[in-house]
Design a protein around this motif. Structure first.
Motif, PDB file in Angstrom:
ATOM      1  N   PHE A  72       0.832  -1.205   0.000  1.00  0.00           N
ATOM      2  CA  PHE A  72       0.000   0.000   0.000  1.00  0.00           C
ATOM      3  C   PHE A  72       0.862   1.248   0.000  1.00  0.00           C
ATOM      4  O   PHE A  72       1.772   1.393   0.806  1.00  0.00           O
ATOM      5  CB  PHE A  72      -0.903   0.022   1.231  1.00  0.00           C
ATOM      6  CG  PHE A  72      -1.801   1.225   1.284  1.00  0.00           C
ATOM      7  CD1 PHE A  72      -1.759   2.069   2.369  1.00  0.00           C
ATOM      8  CD2 PHE A  72      -2.656   1.505   0.236  1.00  0.00           C
ATOM      9  CE1 PHE A  72      -2.591   3.171   2.424  1.00  0.00           C
ATOM     10  CE2 PHE A  72      -3.482   2.605   0.281  1.00  0.00           C
ATOM     11  CZ  PHE A  72      -3.446   3.436   1.374  1.00  0.00           C
ATOM     12  N   THR A  73       0.569   2.152  -0.912  1.00  0.00           N
ATOM     13  CA  THR A  73       1.301   3.418  -0.983  1.00  0.00           C
ATOM     14  C   THR A  73       0.363   4.579  -0.685  1.00  0.00           C
ATOM     15  O   THR A  73       0.791   5.707  -0.679  1.00  0.00           O
ATOM     16  CB  THR A  73       1.920   3.599  -2.377  1.00  0.00           C
ATOM     17  OG1 THR A  73       0.872   3.599  -3.341  1.00  0.00           O
ATOM     18  CG2 THR A  73       2.884   2.466  -2.682  1.00  0.00           C
ATOM     19  N   GLY A  74      -0.074   5.105  -0.186  1.00  0.00           N
ATOM     20  CA  GLY A  74      -1.004   6.287   0.104  1.00  0.00           C
ATOM     21  C   GLY A  74      -2.291   5.752   0.482  1.00  0.00           C
ATOM     22  O   GLY A  74      -2.641   5.921   1.475  1.00  0.00           O
TER      23      GLY A  74
ATOM     24  N   VAL B  92      -1.511   7.993 -15.744  1.00  0.00           N
ATOM     25  CA  VAL B  92      -0.676   8.540 -14.673  1.00  0.00           C
ATOM     26  C   VAL B  92      -0.587   7.544 -13.524  1.00  0.00           C
ATOM     27  O   VAL B  92       0.500   7.256 -12.997  1.00  0.00           O
ATOM     28  CB  VAL B  92      -1.237   9.889 -14.176  1.00  0.00           C
ATOM     29  CG1 VAL B  92      -0.440  10.382 -12.966  1.00  0.00           C
ATOM     30  CG2 VAL B  92      -1.221  10.933 -15.286  1.00  0.00           C
ATOM     31  N   MET B  93      -1.721   7.024 -13.119  1.00  0.00           N
ATOM     32  CA  MET B  93      -1.758   6.080 -12.002  1.00  0.00           C
ATOM     33  C   MET B  93      -0.996   4.809 -12.345  1.00  0.00           C
ATOM     34  O   MET B  93      -0.243   4.282 -11.500  1.00  0.00           O
ATOM     35  CB  MET B  93      -3.200   5.751 -11.652  1.00  0.00           C
ATOM     36  CG  MET B  93      -3.370   4.867 -10.423  1.00  0.00           C
ATOM     37  SD  MET B  93      -5.127   4.575 -10.061  1.00  0.00           S
ATOM     38  CE  MET B  93      -4.986   3.683  -8.501  1.00  0.00           C
TER      39      MET B  93
ATOM     40  N   GLN C  30      -4.967  13.091 -10.508  1.00  0.00           N
ATOM     41  CA  GLN C  30      -3.982  12.028 -10.699  1.00  0.00           C
ATOM     42  C   GLN C  30      -2.596  12.624 -10.927  1.00  0.00           C
ATOM     43  O   GLN C  30      -1.595  12.146 -10.370  1.00  0.00           O
ATOM     44  CB  GLN C  30      -4.379  11.132 -11.879  1.00  0.00           C
ATOM     45  CG  GLN C  30      -5.612  10.275 -11.631  1.00  0.00           C
ATOM     46  CD  GLN C  30      -5.310   9.056 -10.776  1.00  0.00           C
ATOM     47  OE1 GLN C  30      -4.470   9.089  -9.872  1.00  0.00           O
ATOM     48  NE2 GLN C  30      -6.020   7.981 -11.043  1.00  0.00           N
ATOM     49  N   LEU C  31      -2.520  13.646 -11.736  1.00  0.00           N
ATOM     50  CA  LEU C  31      -1.234  14.295 -11.978  1.00  0.00           C
ATOM     51  C   LEU C  31      -0.688  14.936 -10.705  1.00  0.00           C
ATOM     52  O   LEU C  31       0.512  14.869 -10.417  1.00  0.00           O
ATOM     53  CB  LEU C  31      -1.400  15.354 -13.076  1.00  0.00           C
ATOM     54  CG  LEU C  31      -1.526  14.803 -14.504  1.00  0.00           C
ATOM     55  CD1 LEU C  31      -2.134  15.847 -15.429  1.00  0.00           C
ATOM     56  CD2 LEU C  31      -0.174  14.315 -15.011  1.00  0.00           C
TER      57      LEU C  31
ATOM     58  N   VAL D   2     -11.465  12.158  -6.320  1.00  0.00           N
ATOM     59  CA  VAL D   2     -11.328  12.303  -4.871  1.00  0.00           C
ATOM     60  C   VAL D   2     -10.412  11.215  -4.318  1.00  0.00           C
ATOM     61  O   VAL D   2      -9.579  11.484  -3.434  1.00  0.00           O
ATOM     62  CB  VAL D   2     -12.713  12.263  -4.192  1.00  0.00           C
ATOM     63  CG1 VAL D   2     -12.572  12.057  -2.681  1.00  0.00           C
ATOM     64  CG2 VAL D   2     -13.482  13.544  -4.478  1.00  0.00           C
ATOM     65  N   LEU D   3     -10.554   9.988  -4.816  1.00  0.00           N
ATOM     66  CA  LEU D   3      -9.670   8.909  -4.383  1.00  0.00           C
ATOM     67  C   LEU D   3      -8.210   9.281  -4.607  1.00  0.00           C
ATOM     68  O   LEU D   3      -7.351   9.042  -3.752  1.00  0.00           O
ATOM     69  CB  LEU D   3      -9.980   7.614  -5.133  1.00  0.00           C
ATOM     70  CG  LEU D   3     -11.216   6.818  -4.752  1.00  0.00           C
ATOM     71  CD1 LEU D   3     -11.276   5.516  -5.550  1.00  0.00           C
ATOM     72  CD2 LEU D   3     -11.251   6.514  -3.264  1.00  0.00           C
ATOM     73  N   ALA D   4      -7.936   9.873  -5.761  1.00  0.00           N
ATOM     74  CA  ALA D   4      -6.562  10.266  -6.065  1.00  0.00           C
ATOM     75  C   ALA D   4      -6.093  11.398  -5.158  1.00  0.00           C
ATOM     76  O   ALA D   4      -5.019  11.320  -4.546  1.00  0.00           O
ATOM     77  CB  ALA D   4      -6.456  10.671  -7.537  1.00  0.00           C
TER      78      ALA D   4
END
Length: 479
Positions: free
Chosen positions: A27-29, A266-267, A314-315, A349-351
């Motif tokens: 998991f990262t963020g 991007v993701m 995302q960016l 929002v998730l990003a």
């Protein structure tokens, strides 16, 4: 034009899989044939009784053909007993639903192998279900925990479809979902790009949140199934979309499709690119071109603003720049509420909310409060849903309700939330007011009119829901 996923273009990704699979995961963020007892007609002609008796006594005639040949119209075989055809878990609650008012007051659970009655239960008093308008009653057989195949029978309405009780049914379904994640049709159009982009987003988010479960699941893949691993398939989806990108950077000259593509590329680069230079270079080139095209277009409608917000978020998360931050935060402030109603907004929002730094904490708190309030309203509806406990009564709405629920459940795990997710999975397995199994015990969608338009996003939400539920059930069991 439609394309079915094949192994073409996947081989070049196989070397990447070994490099990124384990590292990335940090998991990262339903139904087969049944033998269903029908309600007996009020009157039966003596001659018809004789024919039936002769057939039963072994004259070798097919019973159905005999009736049809004598002009007797056969009724459509249906069951009035609704169960989770995808299967029950040994140590979890087990419910059965009965349709109609004249049911009697008892039901029997029968082991299919030897026809032995292993449990007799009570059919509780029913009522008109306000959400579906049909008369439903409920029975409970949670006491049965021994693994095996069973069916439920009553004297009046016959028997249910067969079902299994297992100890690891959810785990097996999860593995099946992984193997079937690519069982979708990719359509070369605007909707196809958006569905694929959001599907990739949901799958990668699920991997980030519950990576250890995905890693463990791959132990159940055979050598021949390696090309079904998520890394391989996700990179294939990305490559397929890049093939649709025009020289000007757009996807079909459409703002929404281009923004969805830009954001998910991007993701994808952020997740996989750091472990393979070619992936990093290709993905960056693709989303840079897409963003430049977006910048050159008018962004003067609510739809376009939502789409640009997704790409900018995302960016912002992946490569912080002030322009991305301003676009994302200005949109969130202007929006004010309803952050889960539209796909571009929710995924954006998730990003934004999972960016590791540079976010506006007060704004994040405000947005999260709105999402939590929306989720609580949904949970209240689920509490009032006495029969199925889902709060949503269509396949589509059930999926997207579960999506938000799992997001909140991941941040603040709750036994209540986990139970609603479990109810939703069982609802899809056939424990619903229509008795229709939408997804089987192997995690595969059944070919039905309701599932004809399924997309990669549906599979991504399922993976997120199953992994979130499994993780929390394990935590509950260990506490």
């Amino acid at each position: 034009m439609e394309k079915k996923i094949t192994t073409k273009n996947r081989k070049r990704f196989m070397m990447i899989v070994a490099k990124v699979l384990i590292i990335t995961l940090a998991f990262t963020g339903c139904a087969g044939g049944i033998s269903s007892k029908q309600e007996q007609p009020d009157t039966t002609d003596i001659q018809q009784q004789d024919m039936i008796q002769q057939s039963i006594l072994g004259r070798g005639e097919d019973f159905g053909a005999l009736l049809v040949s004598n002009g007797i119209e056969l009724p459509v075989s249906t069951t009035k007993i609704f169960i989770n055809q995808a299967g029950y878990i040994s140590d979890r609650d087990k419910k059965v639903m009965f349709l109609g008012e004249r049911l009697g007051n008892q039901f029997r659970v029968i082991r299919q192998s030897d026809k032995e009655v292993v449990y007799t239960g009570r059919i509780e008093d029913g009522e008109i279900d306000p959400l579906s308008g049909v008369y439903l009653s409920v029975g409970d057989f949670s006491e049965i925990s021994e693994p095996g195949t069973y069916y439920i029978e009553t004297d009046i309405v016959g028997q249910s479809y067969p079902f299994r009780i297992t100890q690891d049914g959810y785990e097996n379904m999860f593995v099946g979902m992984l193997k079937n994640v690519g069982d979708v049709t990719l359509t070369e159009d605007i909707q196809g790009i958006c569905d694929t982009s959001f599907g990739m987003h949901m799958i990668m988010y699920a991997m980030q949140c519950n990576g250890s479960l995905f890693e463990e699941a791959y132990n159940y893949f055979s050598e021949e199934e390696r090309d079904k691993q998520l890394v391989t398939q996700l990179l294939y989806f990305a490559s397929w979309m890049m093939e649709q990108q025009s020289a000007d950077g757009s996807l079909y000259g459409d703002y929404e499709a281009t923004a969805a593509f830009c954001g998910v590329m991007v993701m994808s680069r952020d997740v996989f690119g750091k472990y393979e230079a070619s992936v990093s270079e290709e993905h960056k080139a693709a989303y840079d071109k897409a963003w430049r095209w977006l910048e050159g277009q008018e962004c003067d409608t609510d739809v376009r603003k939502s789409a640009r917000f997704y790409a900018a978020s995302q960016l912002f998360k992946a490569e912080y720049k002030e322009e991305y931050k301003k676009i994302a935060e200005a949109f969130l402030r202007e929006r004010g509420s309803d952050y889960s109603r539209e796909r571009f907004v929710f995924y954006g929002v998730l990003a934004y909310a999972t960016a590791e730094e540079n976010t506006d904490r007060d704004l994040c708190t405000y947005v999260m409060k709105d999402l939590v309030d929306t989720n609580e309203s949904f949970c209240e509806k689920a509490k009032n849903d006495a029969y199925f406990g889902t709060g949503k009564r269509t396949l589509y709405n059930s999926l997207y309700g579960m999506q938000l629920l799992c997001f909140i459940n991941y941040i603040t795990p709750s036994k209540e939330y986990t139970e609603i997710v479990e109810n939703t999975i069982q609802y899809m397995g056939g424990l619903n007011e229509n008795g229709i199994c939408y997804i089987d015990e192997n995690g595969a969608w059944r070919a039905l009119s309701e599932t004809a338009d399924r997309s990669l996003e549906w599979n991504g939400i399922l993976l997120f829901g199953m992994s979130d539920m499994l993780k929390n059930l394990m935590d509950i069991e260990n506490n």
